[in-house]
Structure formats: C-alpha cells, structure tokens
Write a protein that holds these residues in place. Structure first.
Motif, PDB file in Angstrom:
ATOM      1  N   UNK A 115       0.835  -1.207   0.000  1.00 33.70           N
ATOM      2  CA  UNK A 115       0.000   0.000   0.000  1.00 33.70           C
ATOM      3  C   UNK A 115       0.866   1.252   0.000  1.00 33.70           C
ATOM      4  N   UNK A 116       1.871   1.296   0.872  1.00 35.64           N
ATOM      5  CA  UNK A 116       2.731   2.482   0.936  1.00 35.64           C
ATOM      6  C   UNK A 116       3.561   2.660  -0.330  1.00 35.64           C
ATOM      7  N   UNK A 117       3.915   1.561  -0.971  1.00 33.10           N
ATOM      8  CA  UNK A 117       4.713   1.658  -2.198  1.00 33.10           C
ATOM      9  C   UNK A 117       3.963   2.393  -3.301  1.00 33.10           C
ATOM     10  N   UNK A 118       2.639   2.359  -3.246  1.00 38.30           N
ATOM     11  CA  UNK A 118       1.842   3.037  -4.273  1.00 38.30           C
ATOM     12  C   UNK A 118       2.059   4.537  -4.272  1.00 38.30           C
ATOM     13  N   UNK A 119       2.430   5.088  -3.125  1.00 38.31           N
ATOM     14  CA  UNK A 119       2.553   6.538  -2.996  1.00 38.31           C
ATOM     15  C   UNK A 119       3.984   7.033  -3.122  1.00 38.31           C
ATOM     16  N   UNK A 120       4.924   6.151  -3.438  1.00 38.48           N
ATOM     17  CA  UNK A 120       6.328   6.552  -3.541  1.00 38.48           C
ATOM     18  C   UNK A 120       6.789   6.551  -4.998  1.00 38.48           C
ATOM     19  N   UNK A 121       7.776   7.407  -5.260  1.00 42.71           N
ATOM     20  CA  UNK A 121       8.364   7.436  -6.601  1.00 42.71           C
ATOM     21  C   UNK A 121       9.553   6.487  -6.656  1.00 42.71           C
ATOM     22  N   UNK A 122       9.623   5.707  -7.721  1.00 38.84           N
ATOM     23  CA  UNK A 122      10.761   4.809  -7.939  1.00 38.84           C
ATOM     24  C   UNK A 122      11.276   4.984  -9.359  1.00 38.84           C
ATOM     25  N   UNK A 123      12.594   4.852  -9.484  1.00 34.76           N
ATOM     26  CA  UNK A 123      13.230   4.969 -10.803  1.00 34.76           C
ATOM     27  C   UNK A 123      13.320   3.615 -11.511  1.00 34.76           C
ATOM     28  N   UNK A 124      13.172   2.558 -10.740  1.00 30.50           N
ATOM     29  CA  UNK A 124      13.169   1.208 -11.304  1.00 30.50           C
ATOM     30  C   UNK A 124      12.461   0.289 -10.326  1.00 30.50           C
ATOM     31  N   UNK A 125      11.703  -0.647 -10.850  1.00 31.59           N
ATOM     32  CA  UNK A 125      11.096  -1.696 -10.023  1.00 31.59           C
ATOM     33  C   UNK A 125      11.574  -3.050 -10.512  1.00 31.59           C
ATOM     34  N   UNK A 126      11.871  -3.933  -9.576  1.00 32.09           N
ATOM     35  CA  UNK A 126      12.282  -5.293  -9.900  1.00 32.09           C
ATOM     36  C   UNK A 126      11.164  -6.233  -9.450  1.00 32.09           C
ATOM     37  N   UNK A 127      10.661  -7.024 -10.378  1.00 28.25           N
ATOM     38  CA  UNK A 127       9.591  -7.979 -10.104  1.00 28.25           C
ATOM     39  C   UNK A 127      10.208  -9.345  -9.845  1.00 28.25           C
ATOM     40  N   UNK A 128      10.213  -9.754  -8.567  1.00 29.45           N
ATOM     41  CA  UNK A 128      10.747 -11.059  -8.177  1.00 29.45           C
ATOM     42  C   UNK A 128       9.742 -11.752  -7.275  1.00 29.45           C
ATOM     43  N   UNK A 129       8.480 -11.701  -7.647  1.00 28.31           N
ATOM     44  CA  UNK A 129       7.416 -12.249  -6.799  1.00 28.31           C
ATOM     45  C   UNK A 129       7.165 -13.713  -7.123  1.00 28.31           C
ATOM     46  N   UNK A 130       6.873 -14.017  -8.392  1.00 26.70           N
ATOM     47  CA  UNK A 130       6.555 -15.374  -8.806  1.00 26.70           C
ATOM     48  C   UNK A 130       7.484 -15.803  -9.935  1.00 26.70           C
ATOM     49  N   UNK A 131       7.935 -17.050  -9.912  1.00 28.53           N
ATOM     50  CA  UNK A 131       8.838 -17.557 -10.938  1.00 28.53           C
ATOM     51  C   UNK A 131       8.179 -18.619 -11.794  1.00 28.53           C
ATOM     52  N   UNK A 132       8.977 -19.594 -12.237  1.00 26.33           N
ATOM     53  CA  UNK A 132       8.460 -20.597 -13.166  1.00 26.33           C
ATOM     54  C   UNK A 132       7.456 -21.539 -12.510  1.00 26.33           C
ATOM     55  N   UNK A 133       7.410 -21.544 -11.183  1.00 25.38           N
ATOM     56  CA  UNK A 133       6.445 -22.394 -10.501  1.00 25.38           C
ATOM     57  C   UNK A 133       5.122 -21.706 -10.218  1.00 25.38           C
ATOM     58  N   UNK A 134       5.028 -20.426 -10.564  1.00 25.64           N
ATOM     59  CA  UNK A 134       3.818 -19.677 -10.278  1.00 25.64           C
ATOM     60  C   UNK A 134       2.675 -20.037 -11.213  1.00 25.64           C
ATOM     61  N   UNK A 135       1.457 -19.873 -10.723  1.00 27.19           N
ATOM     62  CA  UNK A 135       0.269 -20.096 -11.546  1.00 27.19           C
ATOM     63  C   UNK A 135      -0.100 -18.799 -12.257  1.00 27.19           C
ATOM     64  N   UNK A 136      -0.814 -18.905 -13.370  1.00 26.16           N
ATOM     65  CA  UNK A 136      -1.230 -17.695 -14.075  1.00 26.16           C
ATOM     66  C   UNK A 136      -2.050 -16.772 -13.176  1.00 26.16           C
ATOM     67  N   UNK A 137      -1.868 -15.477 -13.357  1.00 33.17           N
ATOM     68  CA  UNK A 137      -2.537 -14.401 -12.618  1.00 33.17           C
ATOM     69  C   UNK A 137      -1.720 -13.997 -11.391  1.00 33.17           C
ATOM     70  N   UNK A 138      -2.070 -12.843 -10.847  1.00 33.34           N
ATOM     71  CA  UNK A 138      -1.376 -12.250  -9.703  1.00 33.34           C
ATOM     72  C   UNK A 138      -2.411 -11.716  -8.716  1.00 33.34           C
ATOM     73  N   UNK A 139      -2.010 -11.552  -7.439  1.00 32.10           N
ATOM     74  CA  UNK A 139      -2.950 -11.009  -6.454  1.00 32.10           C
ATOM     75  C   UNK A 139      -3.254  -9.534  -6.719  1.00 32.10           C
ATOM     76  N   UNK A 140      -4.333  -9.055  -6.135  1.00 37.24           N
ATOM     77  CA  UNK A 140      -4.757  -7.672  -6.351  1.00 37.24           C
ATOM     78  C   UNK A 140      -3.679  -6.674  -5.955  1.00 37.24           C
ATOM     79  N   UNK A 141      -2.975  -6.953  -4.854  1.00 36.53           N
ATOM     80  CA  UNK A 141      -1.951  -6.015  -4.387  1.00 36.53           C
ATOM     81  C   UNK A 141      -0.867  -5.804  -5.436  1.00 36.53           C
ATOM     82  N   UNK A 142      -0.463  -6.886  -6.097  1.00 35.36           N
ATOM     83  CA  UNK A 142       0.570  -6.771  -7.136  1.00 35.36           C
ATOM     84  C   UNK A 142       0.000  -6.139  -8.397  1.00 35.36           C
ATOM     85  N   UNK A 143      -1.249  -6.435  -8.707  1.00 32.53           N
ATOM     86  CA  UNK A 143      -1.882  -5.813  -9.876  1.00 32.53           C
ATOM     87  C   UNK A 143      -1.963  -4.294  -9.705  1.00 32.53           C
TER      88      UNK A 143
END
Length: 485
Positions: A115-143
């Motif tokens: 929630x707090x990340x939504x209000x901050x400025x970032x110059x780069x984001x790294x997505x390391x949440x789900x890998x090759x074992x993940x199922x299709x789709x993502x939770x609302x927070x990540x969306x």
C-alpha cells in the motif's frame, strides 16, 4: 535458433547441475545478473565514474515473493544497496525468502508495504514475486502496483519471467508488465509465445552455468532472414520457382484464391492455378499475373478448400505423380496415407492430425510436440502442426518450432495462405523443414507488424514489405528488435 525449455526441463537441468556441483551457489550468480541488468537500466547514458551522488538519489523497488525467485531479487537488492543505490523491499505476498530477506536487511535495504509503495516514486522496479512455478494471474496487491508503475512510466525488470505468466505458454490472465526480463540458462515459452511475450519486454539470457540438454529450438528472425530465398542478377521466373496450386472448389473458391495469394506475395517466380473453373476466375480477378494453365512446376500446393469430394484421392494422385515436393493441406490430408514424393510437407491443424493418427483431438492438444513427431514418423514426411506454437517435425525425428505470432491469425483462411507460402519456398529449393519454419515465421512476423483482425488476404498483401525489410542489406538486429517489440 533460439533455445527454449519448459519449467520442468529447467528444474531437471538444475537438479543435474547440483548433483554434479554440490554446494554451488546458483542463486548468487542469478542475483548478480539481475543486479547488473538493473544498473544498466538505471544508468542509461549516465557516466558511472561521475554519478556517485546521482546514484544515491535513485530509488529502486524490489517486489519479492517467498520462493527462490524472490530470493534472487532480494540478493540482487542487497548487492544494489551495497553499491550505493537506495532500495526498498516490498513483501507482496506477506512474507519473504528468509535468507534473501536477511541479506537485504543486512545490506541496508528498507522495507515498504504494497500500500505504501503506491505513494512513492521509484526509478526502477524489480519484479521477483513469482517464478516458473507460479500459476497464471497475480494477487490484487501486485496488480495495483503494476498499474501504478505503468502510470508513472517506471521501468520494470522481471526476474526470470513477469509474475503471473505461465512459463510454458503464451497465456495471459493478469500479470506484471516488464520492460526487460532477465532469464537464466534458457528462454521459456512465455518469452516467445504471444500474447505473453509482449509482457516480457526485452529478454536477456544470463548464463549461470546450467545446461538444458533437452531444450527445444525455435526459429528466430535472423534464421528466417538467412533462410529466405532472394533472387540474384541471373534469376528468372523459372529459377525462382514455379508453384502449382490445385486448391479450392466450387463450394470453397476462396481457399484457392488465398493459397495463390500466399504463393504470389511470398516471392514465387510463377504461380500456376489449375483448380476448378470457378476458382480460376476468382484468381484471375484478384491476381492477373497468375497463369491458369497446366505446365511444369517445381512444387504443388493441394487440398485447401477441396471439400468432402469423392474424387479427392484421384485429384491428389495426379499431383503426386509429378514427383515434385507437395504441400498437402486440409482435405487432401484426409486421403492419406499413400506413397508421396520425398520432400513433401503436411500442414494439419490439431483436429486433422488427430484423424490422421487415429486418436482424439484432446490427445494431440495434450502433447502437440509428440503428436507432430508421431505424424512425421507415420507418414514419412515433414509435418507442420499449425497452432499457437507451430511445430515442424521431420521423418528422422528432428523437431523445432516456428517463430510464434499473435493469436489474430487463428481464423479461417490463414492455413490456406500459409500453404501457398510454403509452396513458394519448396519451389525455390528449400527443404520441407525449412519451408515450414520460414512460411509459418513469415505469417507470424506479418501479424506482429500489423496487430489486429486483418483477414488472411490482407495479411498476405503485407508479405512483400515484410520480406523486403527482412532481407534488406545490413544487420538483422534492428529488424529483430522491431518485430519482437
């Protein structure tokens, strides 16, 4: 060719690596590749030796999960933090990989809630949440984070693959949208198959020392450029290849027109149309350069739009009797097996291949790769199995995949056009395997360049421009980047 593997093939390769190298730290190697790519994306044209103060002003968000993919991102976060970058770690799934979280905390990384990340400025984001074992789709927070990052035009670097994608398909339900993806050892199918590939951005393959010996090969744009026949100063219409099209019927004349368009627009020296009168009239109305008379050909295209006619077997036998390579499509496939000349190409879709093999379509869909090999073995000919991933198998059991394209080409008439393209390539002297890979690749590239519901005849009219740009003098790299954008 591009190497591509499934998630299970990747896991098997990793297990073999650890068996041979007990105690090896693959995670550190992968994390360093992520950190290096992140620095390249952050710096851009900024001179490194003059940017220490500037670096300290940049903010990086690492969205991490609790598995090994999250650990790669967290160890990369620690490396970036030690090098002076300001890094926030976001536990999107509520918890983090323990060792990775410890390393990030020790290096001085901060932590921020989704929630707090939504209000901050970032110059780069790294997505390391789900890998090759993940199922299709993502939770609302990540969306929500993905939407906010896109709205702020913040570049996203995905680790291995964007979270929410299936490693083994082009399916997209809901996922992170990356500008760059760094993957390891081999590309996965989601990096190549659309629409998932469009969510991966530029894909960087990092060598972490793991070999994937059973990975498959997929034709690239560079391969297509190398394969495509280009006329020279001494070429004439005969040396470029004469294609005979015995396609269409009074019930389906359009199939005959589409096959001729595919052959003509892909560079045939001459196209002969010997279909029924109704077909030839439609062909002449659309393509006056086509010769509607019998004569010598270097390849035949047969079967498209024949319909369920009692004379199909005799019609096929007449063309096989010439002894030249034949593209056997659609209704002609139903009257196999029979002795066919060497170098022929069979172009079934899943339902047609199922009937040829005497199995249910569901069995073909469950193992398209294996079914394609079985078809080539049974009929002693090269098989191009049409679909979202188009496999090409030879009688000696070599198999590879054509460059994948968008699903827009899944419409009536696309296969008719593709058969004509493959006929042009056979007539020009390509092997059945190369003709299948190049023909399917051209159709994919044209659809990538013209996204949307273009009809097969409209897409065929774009083939000449695509081929011209593909084979133009100069490096193919720029063209390849454009086609994969």
């Amino acid at each position: 060719m591009t190497t591509v593997c499934t998630a299970e093939q990747m896991r098997t390769a990793e297990r073999a690596f650890f068996d041979a190298h007990p105690g090896a730290d693959l995670m550190a190697v992968a994390a360093h590749a992520v950190a290096t790519t992140a620095v390249t994306m952050l710096l851009g044209d900024e001179p490194l030796e003059e940017s220490a103060e500037w670096i300290a002003q940049q903010r990086v968000l690492v969205m991490a999960g609790r598995g090994n993919n999250g650990a790669d991102g967290l160890f990369a976060a620690a490396e970036l933090c030690r090098d002076g970058w300001v890094v926030d770690v976001c536990p999107v799934l509520g918890s983090l990989h323990e060792a990775g979280a410890g390393a990030a905390q020790e290096a001085g990384c901060g932590e921020v809630s989704p929630v707090d990340a939504l209000d901050r400025h970032y110059d780069l984001a790294i997505d390391a949440v789900l890998g090759i074992g993940g199922r299709p789709s993502i939770p609302d927070s990540l969306a929500r984070l993905d939407e906010a990052l896109a709205g702020a035009d913040t570049p996203v670097l995905a680790v291995d693959l964007p979270s929410g994608l299936s490693a083994d398909s082009g399916e997209v339900v809901r996922c992170v949208h990356a500008r760059t993806t760094v993957t390891f050892a081999s590309r996965k199918w989601c990096h190549l198959a659309r629409p998932a590939a469009a969510c991966c951005g530029r894909v960087i393959l990092a060598d972490i020392g793991v070999a994937v010996p059973d990975a498959d090969q997929v034709a690239s744009v560079t391969d297509l450029a190398d394969l495509w026949p280009v006329p020279g100063p001494a070429s004439d219409k005969y040396s470029r290849g004469v294609v005979g099209c015995d396609t269409g019927s009074s019930q389906y004349p359009g199939a005959g027109v589409l096959g001729v368009l595919g052959a003509l627009r892909s560079g045939a020296g001459m196209v002969r149309c010997v279909g029924p009168d109704a077909v030839r009239q439609h062909v002449m109305d659309r393509t006056p350069s086509v010769v509607c008379a019998a004569g010598r050909v270097q390849a035949w295209v047969v079967g498209s739009g024949w319909g369920d006619d009692a004379g199909n077997a005799a019609r096929l036998d007449r063309r096989l009797a010439d002894g030249v390579p034949v593209v056997v499509d659609a209704d002609a496939l139903a009257v196999l097996p029979r002795r066919i000349p060497e170098g022929c190409l069979l172009t079934p879709h899943a339902g047609e291949l199922a009937r040829m093999l005497g199995i249910d379509r569901a069995e073909v869909e469950a193992d398209r790769r294996g079914s394609c090999l079985a078809g080539a073995r049974m009929f002693g000919a090269t098989v191009l199995l049409k679909g979202s991933i188009q496999w090409v198998a030879t009688p000696d059991q070599q198999i590879s995949a054509a460059l994948p394209g968008p699903a827009w080409t899944a419409q009536a008439g696309s296969g008719d056009t593709l058969a004509g393209v493959c006929g042009t390539l056979l007539a020009a002297g390509l092997s059945a395997r190369d003709a299948g890979l190049a023909g399917a690749g051209l159709q994919a590239l044209a659809a990538i360049l013209s996204p949307g519901p273009w009809s097969p005849d409209q897409l065929a009219d774009r083939f000449p421009e695509v081929i011209g740009r593909l084979v133009a003098p100069g490096p193919v790299g720029a063209v390849e980047r454009e086609f994969s954008a």
